[in-house]
Motif scaffolding. Structure first.
Motif, mmCIF file in Angstrom:
data_model
loop_
_atom_site.group_PDB
_atom_site.id
_atom_site.type_symbol
_atom_site.label_atom_id
_atom_site.label_comp_id
_atom_site.label_asym_id
_atom_site.label_seq_id
_atom_site.Cartn_x
_atom_site.Cartn_y
_atom_site.Cartn_z
ATOM 1 N N TYR A 129 -11.603 68.272 80.816
ATOM 2 C CA TYR A 129 -12.163 67.428 79.941
ATOM 3 C C TYR A 129 -11.686 66.615 78.726
ATOM 4 C CZ TYR A 129 -15.699 64.489 77.268
ATOM 5 O OH TYR A 129 -15.798 63.085 76.890
ATOM 6 N N ASP A 174 -15.450 62.967 89.254
ATOM 7 C CA ASP A 174 -16.504 63.157 89.654
ATOM 8 C C ASP A 174 -17.009 63.098 90.439
ATOM 9 O OD1 ASP A 174 -17.132 63.167 87.031
ATOM 10 O OD2 ASP A 174 -18.028 61.512 86.438
ATOM 11 N N PHE A 211 -27.910 61.916 85.811
ATOM 12 C CA PHE A 211 -27.029 62.508 85.523
ATOM 13 C C PHE A 211 -26.847 62.619 83.694
ATOM 14 C CE2 PHE A 211 -26.853 58.345 88.437
ATOM 15 C CZ PHE A 211 -26.027 59.287 89.451
ATOM 16 N N GLN A 229 -18.620 59.662 92.340
ATOM 17 C CA GLN A 229 -19.729 59.669 92.407
ATOM 18 C C GLN A 229 -19.795 59.086 90.954
ATOM 19 O OE1 GLN A 229 -23.489 59.606 92.168
ATOM 20 N NE2 GLN A 229 -23.065 59.914 94.478
ATOM 21 N N GLY A 266 -18.827 58.963 86.804
ATOM 22 C CA GLY A 266 -17.664 58.816 86.996
ATOM 23 C C GLY A 266 -17.249 57.107 87.268
ATOM 24 N N GLN A 311 -13.102 65.324 85.311
ATOM 25 C CA GLN A 311 -14.791 65.620 85.331
ATOM 26 C C GLN A 311 -15.206 63.909 84.455
ATOM 27 O OE1 GLN A 311 -14.963 69.365 85.074
ATOM 28 N NE2 GLN A 311 -16.210 69.415 83.086
ATOM 29 N N SER A 312 -16.347 62.994 84.408
ATOM 30 C CA SER A 312 -16.480 62.821 83.092
ATOM 31 C C SER A 312 -17.339 63.028 82.153
ATOM 32 C CB SER A 312 -17.013 61.374 83.288
ATOM 33 O OG SER A 312 -18.296 61.614 83.926
ATOM 34 N N THR A 313 -17.645 64.408 82.131
ATOM 35 C CA THR A 313 -18.497 64.963 81.198
ATOM 36 C C THR A 313 -17.956 66.504 80.829
ATOM 37 O OG1 THR A 313 -19.560 65.796 83.180
ATOM 38 C CG2 THR A 313 -21.257 64.206 81.917
ATOM 39 N N LEU A 360 -20.141 70.651 83.562
ATOM 40 C CA LEU A 360 -20.205 70.092 85.204
ATOM 41 C C LEU A 360 -21.560 69.233 85.579
ATOM 42 C CD1 LEU A 360 -17.572 72.081 87.493
ATOM 43 C CD2 LEU A 360 -17.734 69.713 86.879
ATOM 44 N N TYR A 399 -18.892 64.082 92.917
ATOM 45 C CA TYR A 399 -20.100 65.184 93.577
ATOM 46 C C TYR A 399 -20.322 64.438 95.055
ATOM 47 C CZ TYR A 399 -20.315 66.165 88.183
ATOM 48 O OH TYR A 399 -20.025 66.882 87.032
#
Length: 441
Positions: free
Chosen positions: A60, A14, A186, A82, A85, A37-39, A42, A16
């Motif tokens: 992901y 993440d 978030f 960020q 994450g 990325q954790s999601t 984005l 960002y």
């Protein structure tokens, strides 16, 4: 194998906003980066990662799937770019057997209630607090305590989003109801709200980089804020000398905080209030500060958190030899200014002559307008409704003060608003994310 494939790899989760400084910092040391990325999608509420700078951007997946994909790159480290994450970075490092902060205290590094309770268990000075999904219960706690004001805030957000200083039961209820059931920047739902004792004193922020429990204090800045309704909004930050005033006590206290939260590796960004009893934590994030501007910090502090983070992970022995147990140097007078406004409307255009006048001021290092043409400008209540970020640095405090005053005179003239008052659906969205001083905590 190609030469590029032989280069070591760092994993950024993440990355960002100011996380975008990390690929550049690692590249200086000959290290490639891979993004995770954790999601599933984005997060467009923040400035997106510049994926062209990465060797790969993984799709992901579950932590187990992601760790298996990452193993093929033989990474040397996993770093949260960020706030969202942080838990995944902890878990990936653990699964890959890499140096990291571990998962045992991950929740306390994101959830602000758990964060303070971890300090309490460790005997570290901290605020009184209570959390609930009921506005009635939050009001009842504040009334039983009978010591206003109190602070109401989301459990896991940043940029002072949803933070309110409340002087009575009515304001507590209104602040809690304004947060409950909403989604934070978030993309996380606010099912509970936190209420804390109000910490009386001056507020400061401090950044660190750690490796194996050895730390370098990157900076200590004093916040200057003002109260608008129930919101304390940012005005400017001023850099402090590391060896005078409250800075030594803040640094010593934050070493205790890091130990209590298991923060042994990577960058951290903390906010504290120096009360009559001593420094007390507001919150700490296990990631880069939202205010990192590398060349600005190099000029006034002798280094920057992004480069130091890369050095710690890529060349830990060099980091230990040069930085462990040490602090920054104050090389110049410096301020980070976040301009506020009472304007409300759609931005037609920026007045480029006014922008040029601000950028030409003697101490201005960086001026970044935060509201693009076509977007809605709103009265400032938090960092995300600040209208511009301005970085000032100069050898003369008088020059800095003069230029700060001129920025305040010009800040609203930067924006020319449309004559009509209603915004389109697109313009009513949040201001476009920028990189400078975007997320503070």
């Amino acid at each position: 194998m190609s030469g590029a494939e032989l280069r070591p790899v760092a994993v950024l989760v993440d990355a960002y906003t100011t996380g975008n400084h990390l690929p550049i910092a690692f590249a200086k040391l000959g290290v490639d980066v891979v993004h995770v990325q954790s999601t599933p999608e984005l997060m467009t509420s923040m400035r997106l990662p510049e994926l062209s700078r990465y060797r790969a951007a993984l799709p992901y997946g579950t932590p187990a799937e992601t760790a298996e994909r990452l193993a093929a790159h033989a990474p040397i480290c996993v770093v949260a770019g960020q706030e969202p994450g942080v838990p995944l970075a902890d878990e990936l490092a653990e699964r890959l057997g890499l140096p990291g902060n571990g998962t045992a205290l991950s929740a306390a590094r994101r959830d602000k209630y758990e964060m303070i309770e971890a300090l309490r268990r460790a005997g570290v000075r901290c605020a009184d607090q209570y959390k609930s999904g009921s506005a009635d219960e939050l009001v009842a706690w504040a009334e039983r305590r009978a010591d206003y004001p109190v602070v109401v805030k989301p459990l896991s957000s940043a940029a002072t989003e949803g933070v309110a200083i409340c002087s009575d039961a009515r304001e507590v209820r209104e602040a809690a109801e304004a947060v409950l059931g909403t989604v934070n920047i978030f993309g996380e739902r606010n099912d509970e709200v936190l209420v804390q004792s109000f910490l009386r004193g001056e507020e400061y922020m401090a950044d660190f980089v750690s490796y194996d429990g050895e730390r370098y204090a990157c900076c200590v800045w004093q916040y200057h804020k003002r109260l608008v309704g129930t919101h304390r909004i940012y005005d400017r930050d001023s850099v402090l000398p590391p060896d005078a005033g409250p800075a030594p006590a803040i640094i010593a206290y934050l070493h205790e905080v890091h130990d209590a939260l298991g923060l042994a590796y990577g960058p951290t960004h903390a906010e504290v209030i120096v009360t009559p009893e001593g420094p007390v934590l507001v919150e700490i994030g296990a990631r880069l500060s939202g205010g990192v501007v590398p060349d600005f910090h190099d000029r006034c502090l002798g280094g920057n958190q992004a480069d130091l983070t890369a050095l710690a992970h890529a060349r830990p022995e060099e980091f230990r030899a040069r930085h462990a147990g040490r602090t920054y140097r104050k090389l110049a007078e410096a301020s980070m200014v976040l301009t506020s406004t009472t304007l409300d409307g759609v931005v037609e255009e920026l007045d480029e002559e006014v922008v040029a006048e601000i950028r030409a001021l003697e101490s201005v290092h960086t001026f970044v307008p935060k509201v693009a043409p076509g977007k809605r400008i709103r009265p400032t209540v938090d960092l995300y409704t600040a209208t511009a970020a301005v970085h000032l640095v100069h050898d003369s405090a008088e020059t800095l003060a003069r230029d700060y005053a001129r920025v305040q005179e010009l800040k609203d003239r930067v924006y020319r608003l449309r004559a009509e008052e209603t915004a389109t659906a697109g313009a009513a969205a949040a201001p476009a994310a920028t990189d400078a001083s975007e997320v503070a905590a």
